[in-house]
Design a protein around this motif. Structure first.
Motif, PDB file in Angstrom:
ATOM      1  N   UNK A 170       2.693  -5.853   4.363  1.00 42.18           N
ATOM      2  CA  UNK A 170       2.707  -5.807   2.896  1.00 42.18           C
ATOM      3  C   UNK A 170       1.622  -4.838   2.393  1.00 42.18           C
ATOM      4  N   UNK A 171       0.425  -4.962   2.967  1.00 41.54           N
ATOM      5  CA  UNK A 171      -0.678  -4.075   2.571  1.00 41.54           C
ATOM      6  C   UNK A 171      -0.319  -2.627   2.931  1.00 41.54           C
ATOM      7  N   UNK A 229       2.636  -1.344   3.029  1.00 42.26           N
ATOM      8  CA  UNK A 229       3.613  -0.843   2.048  1.00 42.26           C
ATOM      9  C   UNK A 229       2.905  -0.407   0.767  1.00 42.26           C
ATOM     10  N   UNK A 230       1.915  -1.190   0.345  1.00 40.48           N
ATOM     11  CA  UNK A 230       1.161  -0.836  -0.871  1.00 40.48           C
ATOM     12  C   UNK A 230       0.485   0.516  -0.689  1.00 40.48           C
ATOM     13  N   UNK A 231      -0.183   0.683   0.469  1.00 38.08           N
ATOM     14  CA  UNK A 231      -0.871   1.946   0.721  1.00 38.08           C
ATOM     15  C   UNK A 231       0.115   3.095   0.854  1.00 38.08           C
ATOM     16  N   UNK A 260       3.045   3.293  -0.694  1.00 41.33           N
ATOM     17  CA  UNK A 260       3.470   3.618  -2.063  1.00 41.33           C
ATOM     18  C   UNK A 260       2.397   4.433  -2.770  1.00 41.33           C
ATOM     19  N   UNK A 261       1.163   4.010  -2.576  1.00 41.66           N
ATOM     20  CA  UNK A 261       0.022   4.690  -3.185  1.00 41.66           C
ATOM     21  C   UNK A 261      -0.071   6.130  -2.688  1.00 41.66           C
TER      22      UNK A 261
END
Lengths: 143, 169
Positions: free
Chosen positions: A12-13, A15-17, A19-20
């Motif tokens: 999950x983390x 994926x966030x990075x 996307x970022x």
């Protein structure tokens, strides 16, 4: 903590990075494609400067550490813009490193990692640079 | 030693895990996105567990949600949980006296209902085969959305407060 759950959380983390990094990559592309806007022009200059300084730092760090520190201090005396860029680098390097390394590590832990590792690392470095510049700029402006 | 090949077809959001004889095993994805797991065993019978792990099942899910909100730059880059509120539980007892191929498709939609479809070229007995909606997870997904709204309000309030303090000074 449950190992499987931890793995999902890392994903999950990651994926966030990711996307970022994509967003920052797109932002850097927009900056590069829009040289007529003054603010964006400043961003390009800043990014090119960061890239150049990072590469120089990486290459020369082990050869002549005194040279690079002398170069930075002399640059900061030349003009205010150069001083600003140097300060941006100062603030942004840790953030950039954290973003790039975390994005790479998170994606290495993913199951389908082969293609993603290369893509995410490249994107994380590009994105990390831009993001770092923005973050560094915000810190500088707030001061 | 006989080989047990397990092919699992599912959506990535289900975060499917596979364990053989109680031990989790790692798989590789093929070109079509299916996960392939290979396991060598000397046992005549092997227990295969296919299950999913959902972050929202933990008690501190809200704390993690807040963490994701901040590292995702106020939730903008957070992919969220979507509609992943399903429980997947498949337990098979597979005959491994010779090489076996087990194929499982997770959450196959048929006439509005979803289930797991499986196929094996040797004898396999499903001990448990469940694909169900978890109401607790459904509630937590809704709570998570409400939590994000509150976090946004709190962030805006903090920014306004800091600006007001600076202006007054």
């Amino acid at each position: 903590m449950d190992k499987e759950l931890l793995k999902v959380r890392f994903g999950h983390i990651g994926k966030i990075f990711f996307n970022l990094a994509i967003a920052c990559g797109v932002l850097s592309l927009i900056c590069l494609l829009s040289p007529f806007v003054t603010a964006l022009y400043m961003l390009i200059v800043g990014m090119v400067a960061i890239l150049a300084i990072c590469l120089t730092l990486g290459l020369i760090f082990f050869i002549a550490p005194d040279f690079i520190s002398g170069l930075i201090s002399s640059l900061s005396d030349v003009t205010q813009i150069a001083g600003f860029v140097v300060k941006i680098v100062e603030y942004s390097l840790p953030i950039m490193t954290i973003v790039a390394v975390l994005a790479a590590v998170m994606f290495i832990m993913q199951t389908n990692r082969k293609k993603m590792v290369v893509a995410s690392t490249v994107l994380a470095i590009i994105g990390g640079l831009t993001w770092a510049f923005v973050a560094g700029g915000i810190v500088e402006m707030m001061q | 030693m006989s080989l047990l090949n397990i092919k699992v077809r599912s959506l990535k959001k289900y975060a499917i895990q596979v364990a053989v004889d109680g031990r989790p095993i790692k798989g590789k994805s093929d070109k079509t996105g299916n996960m392939i797991y290979t396991y060598g065993t000397d046992n005549a019978e092997t227990k295969v567990e296919i299950f999913n792990v959902n972050e929202l099942t933990s008690q501190l899910w809200w704390l993690w949600s807040i963490f994701y909100f901040f590292i995702g730059v106020f939730g903008i880059f957070d992919p969220g949980y979507g509609n992943n509120f399903f429980d997947v539980r498949c337990n098979f007892s597979v005959d491994t006296t010779r090489d076996a191929n087990l194929q499982v498709k997770i959450g196959v939609s048929d006439n509005g209902t979803r289930s797991n479809v499986w196929q094996c070229d040797t004898c396999a007995t499903p001990v448990e085969n469940e694909f169900s909606k978890n109401e607790l997870l459904q509630k937590r997904i809704k709570s998570n959305k409400i939590l994000k709204v509150f976090l946004w309000i709190a962030t805006i309030a903090i920014v306004v407060a800091i600006t007001a303090i600076k202006v007054i000074k």
